[in-house]
Design a protein around this motif. Structure first.
Motif, PDB file in Angstrom:
ATOM      1  N   VAL A 127       0.866  -1.173   0.000  1.00 53.96           N
ATOM      2  CA  VAL A 127       0.000   0.000   0.000  1.00 53.96           C
ATOM      3  C   VAL A 127       0.906   1.228   0.000  1.00 53.96           C
ATOM      4  O   VAL A 127       1.734   1.383   0.899  1.00 53.96           O
ATOM      5  CB  VAL A 127      -0.927   0.027   1.236  1.00 53.96           C
ATOM      6  CG1 VAL A 127      -1.732   1.326   1.268  1.00 53.96           C
ATOM      7  CG2 VAL A 127      -1.851  -1.181   1.238  1.00 53.96           C
ATOM      8  N   THR A 128       0.772   2.069  -1.008  1.00 53.45           N
ATOM      9  CA  THR A 128       1.619   3.257  -1.128  1.00 53.45           C
ATOM     10  C   THR A 128       0.965   4.447  -0.434  1.00 53.45           C
ATOM     11  O   THR A 128      -0.200   4.760  -0.673  1.00 53.45           O
ATOM     12  CB  THR A 128       1.874   3.596  -2.608  1.00 53.45           C
ATOM     13  OG1 THR A 128       2.551   2.498  -3.230  1.00 53.45           O
ATOM     14  CG2 THR A 128       2.737   4.849  -2.735  1.00 53.45           C
ATOM     15  N   GLN A 129       1.732   5.099   0.430  1.00 53.25           N
ATOM     16  CA  GLN A 129       1.266   6.301   1.116  1.00 53.25           C
ATOM     17  C   GLN A 129       1.370   7.489   0.155  1.00 53.25           C
ATOM     18  O   GLN A 129       2.412   7.694  -0.482  1.00 53.25           O
ATOM     19  CB  GLN A 129       2.119   6.572   2.356  1.00 53.25           C
ATOM     20  CG  GLN A 129       2.287   5.380   3.282  1.00 53.25           C
ATOM     21  CD  GLN A 129       0.971   4.935   3.889  1.00 53.25           C
ATOM     22  OE1 GLN A 129       0.255   5.722   4.504  1.00 53.25           O
ATOM     23  NE2 GLN A 129       0.633   3.665   3.707  1.00 53.25           N
ATOM     24  N   VAL A 130       0.305   8.272   0.048  1.00 49.86           N
ATOM     25  CA  VAL A 130       0.303   9.376  -0.912  1.00 49.86           C
ATOM     26  C   VAL A 130      -0.297  10.636  -0.302  1.00 49.86           C
ATOM     27  O   VAL A 130      -1.081  10.579   0.647  1.00 49.86           O
ATOM     28  CB  VAL A 130      -0.488   9.010  -2.196  1.00 49.86           C
ATOM     29  CG1 VAL A 130       0.103   7.776  -2.861  1.00 49.86           C
ATOM     30  CG2 VAL A 130      -1.973   8.808  -1.903  1.00 49.86           C
ATOM     31  N   LEU A 131       0.074  11.772  -0.881  1.00 48.58           N
ATOM     32  CA  LEU A 131      -0.565  13.049  -0.611  1.00 48.58           C
ATOM     33  C   LEU A 131      -1.196  13.544  -1.907  1.00 48.58           C
ATOM     34  O   LEU A 131      -0.725  13.213  -3.002  1.00 48.58           O
ATOM     35  CB  LEU A 131       0.441  14.090  -0.115  1.00 48.58           C
ATOM     36  CG  LEU A 131       1.248  13.764   1.146  1.00 48.58           C
ATOM     37  CD1 LEU A 131       2.140  14.948   1.513  1.00 48.58           C
ATOM     38  CD2 LEU A 131       0.345  13.392   2.303  1.00 48.58           C
ATOM     39  N   VAL A 132      -2.238  14.326  -1.783  1.00 49.74           N
ATOM     40  CA  VAL A 132      -2.869  14.952  -2.951  1.00 49.74           C
ATOM     41  C   VAL A 132      -2.294  16.357  -3.104  1.00 49.74           C
ATOM     42  O   VAL A 132      -2.345  17.163  -2.167  1.00 49.74           O
ATOM     43  CB  VAL A 132      -4.402  15.010  -2.780  1.00 49.74           C
ATOM     44  CG1 VAL A 132      -5.029  15.867  -3.875  1.00 49.74           C
ATOM     45  CG2 VAL A 132      -4.982  13.598  -2.807  1.00 49.74           C
ATOM     46  N   GLU A 133      -1.739  16.628  -4.274  1.00 47.86           N
ATOM     47  CA  GLU A 133      -1.172  17.952  -4.535  1.00 47.86           C
ATOM     48  C   GLU A 133      -2.280  18.909  -4.966  1.00 47.86           C
ATOM     49  O   GLU A 133      -3.028  18.630  -5.901  1.00 47.86           O
ATOM     50  CB  GLU A 133      -0.094  17.888  -5.601  1.00 47.86           C
ATOM     51  CG  GLU A 133       0.539  19.245  -5.866  1.00 47.86           C
ATOM     52  CD  GLU A 133       1.677  19.210  -6.862  1.00 47.86           C
ATOM     53  OE1 GLU A 133       2.277  20.283  -7.104  1.00 47.86           O
ATOM     54  OE2 GLU A 133       1.964  18.125  -7.399  1.00 47.86           O
ATOM     55  N   VAL A 134      -2.350  20.058  -4.303  1.00 48.80           N
ATOM     56  CA  VAL A 134      -3.381  21.060  -4.577  1.00 48.80           C
ATOM     57  C   VAL A 134      -2.734  22.300  -5.180  1.00 48.80           C
ATOM     58  O   VAL A 134      -1.745  22.822  -4.654  1.00 48.80           O
ATOM     59  CB  VAL A 134      -4.131  21.443  -3.282  1.00 48.80           C
ATOM     60  CG1 VAL A 134      -5.159  22.546  -3.565  1.00 48.80           C
ATOM     61  CG2 VAL A 134      -4.806  20.221  -2.670  1.00 48.80           C
ATOM     62  N   ASN A 135      -3.276  22.769  -6.278  1.00 47.70           N
ATOM     63  CA  ASN A 135      -2.825  24.009  -6.911  1.00 47.70           C
ATOM     64  C   ASN A 135      -3.596  25.159  -6.274  1.00 47.70           C
ATOM     65  O   ASN A 135      -4.589  25.643  -6.823  1.00 47.70           O
ATOM     66  CB  ASN A 135      -3.076  23.937  -8.422  1.00 47.70           C
ATOM     67  CG  ASN A 135      -2.496  25.122  -9.174  1.00 47.70           C
ATOM     68  OD1 ASN A 135      -2.140  26.140  -8.581  1.00 47.70           O
ATOM     69  ND2 ASN A 135      -2.395  24.997 -10.479  1.00 47.70           N
ATOM     70  N   ILE A 136      -3.146  25.574  -5.110  1.00 43.92           N
ATOM     71  CA  ILE A 136      -3.909  26.526  -4.301  1.00 43.92           C
ATOM     72  C   ILE A 136      -4.000  27.891  -4.950  1.00 43.92           C
ATOM     73  O   ILE A 136      -4.951  28.646  -4.708  1.00 43.92           O
ATOM     74  CB  ILE A 136      -3.315  26.638  -2.873  1.00 43.92           C
ATOM     75  CG1 ILE A 136      -4.287  27.368  -1.925  1.00 43.92           C
ATOM     76  CG2 ILE A 136      -1.952  27.323  -2.904  1.00 43.92           C
ATOM     77  CD1 ILE A 136      -5.596  26.668  -1.726  1.00 43.92           C
ATOM     78  N   GLY A 137      -3.046  28.228  -5.808  1.00 39.19           N
ATOM     79  CA  GLY A 137      -3.071  29.537  -6.459  1.00 39.19           C
ATOM     80  C   GLY A 137      -3.738  29.530  -7.818  1.00 39.19           C
ATOM     81  O   GLY A 137      -3.851  30.578  -8.464  1.00 39.19           O
ATOM     82  N   GLY A 138      -4.186  28.349  -8.280  1.00 37.20           N
ATOM     83  CA  GLY A 138      -4.831  28.257  -9.580  1.00 37.20           C
ATOM     84  C   GLY A 138      -3.931  28.641 -10.737  1.00 37.20           C
ATOM     85  O   GLY A 138      -4.408  29.138 -11.765  1.00 37.20           O
ATOM     86  N   GLU A 139      -2.628  28.380 -10.610  1.00 39.00           N
ATOM     87  CA  GLU A 139      -1.676  28.753 -11.659  1.00 39.00           C
ATOM     88  C   GLU A 139      -1.678  27.723 -12.789  1.00 39.00           C
ATOM     89  O   GLU A 139      -1.515  26.525 -12.550  1.00 39.00           O
ATOM     90  CB  GLU A 139      -0.275  28.875 -11.062  1.00 39.00           C
ATOM     91  CG  GLU A 139      -0.165  29.966 -10.004  1.00 39.00           C
ATOM     92  CD  GLU A 139       1.194  29.973  -9.339  1.00 39.00           C
ATOM     93  OE1 GLU A 139       2.024  30.806  -9.710  1.00 39.00           O
ATOM     94  OE2 GLU A 139       1.422  29.120  -8.469  1.00 39.00           O
ATOM     95  N   GLU A 140      -1.817  28.200 -14.012  1.00 41.65           N
ATOM     96  CA  GLU A 140      -1.909  27.302 -15.165  1.00 41.65           C
ATOM     97  C   GLU A 140      -0.636  26.492 -15.376  1.00 41.65           C
ATOM     98  O   GLU A 140      -0.682  25.360 -15.845  1.00 41.65           O
ATOM     99  CB  GLU A 140      -2.237  28.102 -16.422  1.00 41.65           C
ATOM    100  CG  GLU A 140      -3.641  28.698 -16.430  1.00 41.65           C
ATOM    101  CD  GLU A 140      -3.974  29.374 -17.733  1.00 41.65           C
ATOM    102  OE1 GLU A 140      -3.141  29.301 -18.675  1.00 41.65           O
ATOM    103  OE2 GLU A 140      -5.060  29.974 -17.841  1.00 41.65           O
ATOM    104  N   ALA A 141       0.506  27.067 -15.053  1.00 40.57           N
ATOM    105  CA  ALA A 141       1.777  26.394 -15.310  1.00 40.57           C
ATOM    106  C   ALA A 141       2.139  25.360 -14.248  1.00 40.57           C
ATOM    107  O   ALA A 141       3.121  24.629 -14.410  1.00 40.57           O
ATOM    108  CB  ALA A 141       2.898  27.428 -15.418  1.00 40.57           C
ATOM    109  N   LYS A 142       1.363  25.273 -13.180  1.00 44.12           N
ATOM    110  CA  LYS A 142       1.698  24.351 -12.098  1.00 44.12           C
ATOM    111  C   LYS A 142       0.760  23.157 -12.098  1.00 44.12           C
ATOM    112  O   LYS A 142      -0.400  23.245 -12.475  1.00 44.12           O
ATOM    113  CB  LYS A 142       1.603  25.061 -10.737  1.00 44.12           C
ATOM    114  CG  LYS A 142       2.815  25.912 -10.402  1.00 44.12           C
ATOM    115  CD  LYS A 142       2.713  26.452  -9.000  1.00 44.12           C
ATOM    116  CE  LYS A 142       3.952  27.282  -8.649  1.00 44.12           C
ATOM    117  NZ  LYS A 142       3.825  27.920  -7.319  1.00 44.12           N
ATOM    118  N   SER A 143       1.302  22.033 -11.652  1.00 38.11           N
ATOM    119  CA  SER A 143       0.481  20.839 -11.478  1.00 38.11           C
ATOM    120  C   SER A 143      -0.302  20.964 -10.176  1.00 38.11           C
ATOM    121  O   SER A 143      -0.100  21.882  -9.388  1.00 38.11           O
ATOM    122  CB  SER A 143       1.362  19.590 -11.467  1.00 38.11           C
ATOM    123  OG  SER A 143       2.357  19.700 -10.468  1.00 38.11           O
ATOM    124  N   GLY A 144      -1.196  20.035  -9.961  1.00 41.63           N
ATOM    125  CA  GLY A 144      -2.011  20.058  -8.758  1.00 41.63           C
ATOM    126  C   GLY A 144      -3.481  20.173  -9.100  1.00 41.63           C
ATOM    127  O   GLY A 144      -3.864  20.826 -10.075  1.00 41.63           O
TER     128      GLY A 144
END
Length: 242
Positions: A127-144
């Motif tokens: 079982v792989t431990q994971v986090l969800v990446e959030v693009n909190i700034g809504g930037e188009e160039a960033k993942s999340g």
């Protein structure tokens, strides 16, 4: 720190002590226990010898951005008792190479990638431990994932065997003022609490990974439980790993 710092001085040692002082001071200012905040050393472009020095000085968590770079230097690292994290964007064609090689993947930003990680994990019987990446700034160039879709993604991931969601991660927009920095982190903290309070099955929500070399103090003041620090620890990144 979880290990004793050697007496001999070094730039990494001095940097680590300075970081520890800042983390401890921020925790006091926020009325939090120092143990609430974990330090993760970001090792992008950092040579194994320097990473090993940090480990000997007490670092017990390291995070790498690129799959190939981590795999290329993994065997040269002193990893006994050290947690390893992938913190960079993960493409589906790299999933089979990294699952089972790190303790946590912090950069899951879609159900598609989560399902790929889960399939490989099940094949390996883990079982792989994971986090969800959030693009909190809504930037188009960033993942999340967009902030308003994060809860839905976490809930969907909670139904998948082979992974376990442990919380959220973010890289906010570059900000000039403390207020701007804290505003983004405050929004992340509220999102984190909102999702945690839903008590979704198979979701722990005990890690909020936010804050880097330029803003980790502000992140701690707003509730970060893990700060990811590279430049402040190892110095300016090299253009190419040697």
């Amino acid at each position: 720190m979880e290990r004793l710092l050697p007496d001999a001085g070094s730039p990494v040692r001095e940097n680590l002590l300075r970081i520890e002082e800042t983390v401890a001071a921020a925790c006091r200012e926020a009325g939090r226990a120092r143990e609430e905040v974990a330090l993760l050393a970001v090792t992008k472009t950092v040579a194994p010898a320097l990473i090993n020095e940090a480990i000997r000085l007490g670092v017990t968590r390291i995070g790498e951005n690129r799959v190939q770079e981590y795999l290329g230097k993994k065997d040269a690292l002193l990893l006994k008792g050290v947690e390893t994290h992938l913190i960079g964007h993960l493409q589906t064609n790299k999933v089979s190479k990294i699952v089972g090689q790190v303790d946590m993947i912090q950069s899951i930003d879609s159900l598609h990638v989560a399902q790929a990680v889960a399939r490989t994990s099940q094949r390996l019987g883990r079982v792989t431990q994971v986090l969800v990446e959030v693009n909190i700034g809504g930037e188009e160039a960033k993942s999340g994932v967009p902030a308003d879709q994060a809860a839905e993604l976490v809930a969907a991931m909670g139904e998948i065997e082979g992974i376990r969601v442990r919380g959220l991660m973010t890289i906010p927009p570059i900000s000039d003022t403390e207020k701007q920095k804290r505003d983004y982190f405050c929004r992340m903290q509220k999102l984190f609490i909102d999702i945690r309070d839903k008590k979704i099955d198979n979701v722990s929500m005990d890690i909020l990974s936010m804050g880097m070399s330029s803003d980790y103090r502000e992140a701690i003041l707003e509730g970060s439980t893990m700060v990811r620090i590279g430049t402040a620890l190892f110095g300016k990144r090299a253009a190419v790993l040697r």
